[in-house]
Write a protein that holds these residues in place. Structure first.
Motif, PDB file in Angstrom:
ATOM      1  N   LEU A  25       0.834  -1.200   0.000  1.00 57.47           N
ATOM      2  CA  LEU A  25       0.000   0.000   0.000  1.00 57.47           C
ATOM      3  C   LEU A  25       0.869   1.251   0.000  1.00 57.47           C
ATOM      4  O   LEU A  25       0.596   2.209  -0.731  1.00 57.47           O
ATOM      5  CB  LEU A  25      -0.944  -0.006   1.208  1.00 57.47           C
ATOM      6  N   LEU A  26       1.927   1.254   0.784  1.00 55.83           N
ATOM      7  CA  LEU A  26       2.815   2.412   0.828  1.00 55.83           C
ATOM      8  C   LEU A  26       3.495   2.671  -0.513  1.00 55.83           C
ATOM      9  O   LEU A  26       3.781   3.815  -0.854  1.00 55.83           O
ATOM     10  CB  LEU A  26       3.879   2.234   1.915  1.00 55.83           C
ATOM     11  N   CYS A  27       3.735   1.623  -1.281  1.00 60.90           N
ATOM     12  CA  CYS A  27       4.389   1.770  -2.586  1.00 60.90           C
ATOM     13  C   CYS A  27       3.420   2.205  -3.681  1.00 60.90           C
ATOM     14  O   CYS A  27       3.843   2.667  -4.734  1.00 60.90           O
ATOM     15  CB  CYS A  27       5.074   0.463  -2.989  1.00 60.90           C
ATOM     16  N   HIS A  28       2.139   2.042  -3.435  1.00 58.53           N
ATOM     17  CA  HIS A  28       1.135   2.433  -4.423  1.00 58.53           C
ATOM     18  C   HIS A  28       1.131   3.956  -4.547  1.00 58.53           C
ATOM     19  O   HIS A  28       1.328   4.663  -3.559  1.00 58.53           O
ATOM     20  CB  HIS A  28      -0.242   1.924  -3.977  1.00 58.53           C
ATOM     21  N   GLU A  29       0.926   4.461  -5.757  1.00 57.89           N
ATOM     22  CA  GLU A  29       1.032   5.905  -5.940  1.00 57.89           C
ATOM     23  C   GLU A  29      -0.229   6.583  -6.442  1.00 57.89           C
ATOM     24  O   GLU A  29      -0.303   7.806  -6.429  1.00 57.89           O
ATOM     25  CB  GLU A  29       2.197   6.209  -6.874  1.00 57.89           C
ATOM     26  N   ASP A  30      -1.226   5.848  -6.887  1.00 60.09           N
ATOM     27  CA  ASP A  30      -2.401   6.488  -7.475  1.00 60.09           C
ATOM     28  C   ASP A  30      -3.623   6.294  -6.590  1.00 60.09           C
ATOM     29  O   ASP A  30      -4.294   5.271  -6.653  1.00 60.09           O
ATOM     30  CB  ASP A  30      -2.663   5.919  -8.869  1.00 60.09           C
ATOM     31  N   PHE A  31      -3.904   7.283  -5.770  1.00 58.34           N
ATOM     32  CA  PHE A  31      -5.070   7.246  -4.893  1.00 58.34           C
ATOM     33  C   PHE A  31      -6.146   8.229  -5.359  1.00 58.34           C
ATOM     34  O   PHE A  31      -7.048   8.576  -4.609  1.00 58.34           O
ATOM     35  CB  PHE A  31      -4.662   7.570  -3.449  1.00 58.34           C
ATOM     36  N   GLY A  32      -6.043   8.673  -6.611  1.00 53.17           N
ATOM     37  CA  GLY A  32      -6.929   9.690  -7.140  1.00 53.17           C
ATOM     38  C   GLY A  32      -8.409   9.359  -7.074  1.00 53.17           C
ATOM     39  O   GLY A  32      -9.231  10.242  -6.870  1.00 53.17           O
ATOM     40  N   GLU A  33      -8.783   8.118  -7.233  1.00 47.97           N
ATOM     41  CA  GLU A  33     -10.193   7.720  -7.222  1.00 47.97           C
ATOM     42  C   GLU A  33     -10.651   7.194  -5.859  1.00 47.97           C
ATOM     43  O   GLU A  33     -11.826   6.883  -5.688  1.00 47.97           O
ATOM     44  CB  GLU A  33     -10.433   6.633  -8.275  1.00 47.97           C
ATOM     45  N   ALA A  34      -9.748   7.095  -4.921  1.00 46.11           N
ATOM     46  CA  ALA A  34     -10.067   6.475  -3.627  1.00 46.11           C
ATOM     47  C   ALA A  34     -10.947   7.377  -2.762  1.00 46.11           C
ATOM     48  O   ALA A  34     -10.741   8.586  -2.684  1.00 46.11           O
ATOM     49  CB  ALA A  34      -8.782   6.140  -2.874  1.00 46.11           C
ATOM     50  N   LEU A  35     -11.930   6.755  -2.123  1.00 42.29           N
ATOM     51  CA  LEU A  35     -12.785   7.455  -1.163  1.00 42.29           C
ATOM     52  C   LEU A  35     -12.202   7.378   0.239  1.00 42.29           C
ATOM     53  O   LEU A  35     -12.324   8.314   1.027  1.00 42.29           O
ATOM     54  CB  LEU A  35     -14.173   6.821  -1.117  1.00 42.29           C
ATOM     55  N   CYS A  36     -11.622   6.209   0.554  1.00 38.69           N
ATOM     56  CA  CYS A  36     -11.136   5.984   1.906  1.00 38.69           C
ATOM     57  C   CYS A  36     -10.242   4.758   1.930  1.00 38.69           C
ATOM     58  O   CYS A  36     -10.134   4.037   0.944  1.00 38.69           O
ATOM     59  CB  CYS A  36     -12.294   5.795   2.878  1.00 38.69           C
ATOM     60  N   PHE A  37      -9.626   4.549   3.075  1.00 39.83           N
ATOM     61  CA  PHE A  37      -8.878   3.323   3.347  1.00 39.83           C
ATOM     62  C   PHE A  37      -9.672   2.506   4.354  1.00 39.83           C
ATOM     63  O   PHE A  37     -10.252   3.068   5.294  1.00 39.83           O
ATOM     64  CB  PHE A  37      -7.504   3.614   3.982  1.00 39.83           C
ATOM     65  N   ILE A  38      -9.686   1.207   4.175  1.00 34.12           N
ATOM     66  CA  ILE A  38     -10.210   0.288   5.181  1.00 34.12           C
ATOM     67  C   ILE A  38      -8.997  -0.499   5.650  1.00 34.12           C
ATOM     68  O   ILE A  38      -8.423  -1.279   4.898  1.00 34.12           O
ATOM     69  CB  ILE A  38     -11.288  -0.647   4.595  1.00 34.12           C
ATOM     70  N   LEU A  39      -8.588  -0.252   6.879  1.00 30.35           N
ATOM     71  CA  LEU A  39      -7.361  -0.852   7.406  1.00 30.35           C
ATOM     72  C   LEU A  39      -7.648  -1.653   8.659  1.00 30.35           C
ATOM     73  O   LEU A  39      -8.380  -1.199   9.538  1.00 30.35           O
ATOM     74  CB  LEU A  39      -6.343   0.246   7.767  1.00 30.35           C
ATOM     75  N   ASP A  40      -7.028  -2.813   8.736  1.00 29.96           N
ATOM     76  CA  ASP A  40      -7.084  -3.573   9.976  1.00 29.96           C
ATOM     77  C   ASP A  40      -6.105  -2.939  10.951  1.00 29.96           C
ATOM     78  O   ASP A  40      -5.055  -2.426  10.535  1.00 29.96           O
ATOM     79  CB  ASP A  40      -6.724  -5.038   9.721  1.00 29.96           C
ATOM     80  N   ILE A  41      -6.426  -2.960  12.210  1.00 28.85           N
ATOM     81  CA  ILE A  41      -5.515  -2.440  13.232  1.00 28.85           C
ATOM     82  C   ILE A  41      -4.236  -3.278  13.266  1.00 28.85           C
ATOM     83  O   ILE A  41      -3.140  -2.747  13.386  1.00 28.85           O
ATOM     84  CB  ILE A  41      -6.184  -2.446  14.633  1.00 28.85           C
ATOM     85  N   ASN A  42      -4.384  -4.599  13.137  1.00 30.53           N
ATOM     86  CA  ASN A  42      -3.239  -5.509  13.161  1.00 30.53           C
ATOM     87  C   ASN A  42      -3.005  -6.068  11.768  1.00 30.53           C
ATOM     88  O   ASN A  42      -3.831  -6.803  11.241  1.00 30.53           O
ATOM     89  CB  ASN A  42      -3.481  -6.651  14.147  1.00 30.53           C
ATOM     90  N   LEU A  43      -1.869  -5.726  11.191  1.00 31.78           N
ATOM     91  CA  LEU A  43      -1.529  -6.156   9.833  1.00 31.78           C
ATOM     92  C   LEU A  43      -0.324  -7.092   9.863  1.00 31.78           C
ATOM     93  O   LEU A  43       0.790  -6.689   9.546  1.00 31.78           O
ATOM     94  CB  LEU A  43      -1.220  -4.935   8.958  1.00 31.78           C
ATOM     95  N   ASN A  44      -0.540  -8.319  10.289  1.00 34.49           N
ATOM     96  CA  ASN A  44       0.544  -9.313  10.333  1.00 34.49           C
ATOM     97  C   ASN A  44       1.795  -8.757  11.009  1.00 34.49           C
ATOM     98  O   ASN A  44       2.876  -8.735  10.435  1.00 34.49           O
ATOM     99  CB  ASN A  44       0.877  -9.824   8.931  1.00 34.49           C
TER     100      ASN A  44
END
Length: 109
Positions: A25-44
């Motif tokens: 996700l950090l390496c992704h660069e195009d968030f132009g169409e994104a409304l939001c992030f859905i993130l788990d609190i614990n990511l492995n």
């Protein structure tokens, strides 16, 4: 869980993109169409809250919906302090997630 959320979002007319890891996700660069992030609190072993901070430091500022199976006062307080628009504990009802995304869409309008 990610695949189930993707299916739920598709049924409600939302397009979503899944990421295999926080670093992807950090390496992704195009968030132009994104409304939001859905993130788990614990990511492995990584923190969704820390990931949100890292994205913000990169200039990516989108509403965040946190989900967690490990609810605690500390997690909840940290999530709220990070400015999330929703904090959902697993298992959560589908309408709770959809309502949170609609809230993000309304904020973007």
């Amino acid at each position: 869980m990610r695949t189930g959320i993707k299916r739920l979002l598709r049924v409600h007319g939302f397009h979503s993109k899944l990421f295999e890891s926080a670093s992807a996700l950090l390496c992704h660069e195009d968030f132009g169409e994104a409304l939001c992030f859905i993130l788990d609190i614990n990511l492995n072993g990584e923190s969704g809250i820390a990931l949100c901070r890292s994205l913000s430091e990169k200039g990516v500022r989108l509403p965040v919906i946190y989900i967690t199976g490990n609810d605690s006062e500390a997690n909840r307080a940290a999530a709220i302090a990070s400015g999330c628009i929703a904090y959902l504990t697993k298992p959560f009802a589908a309408p709770s997630l959809i309502e949170s995304i609609e809230k993000a869409r309304a904020a973007a309008a």
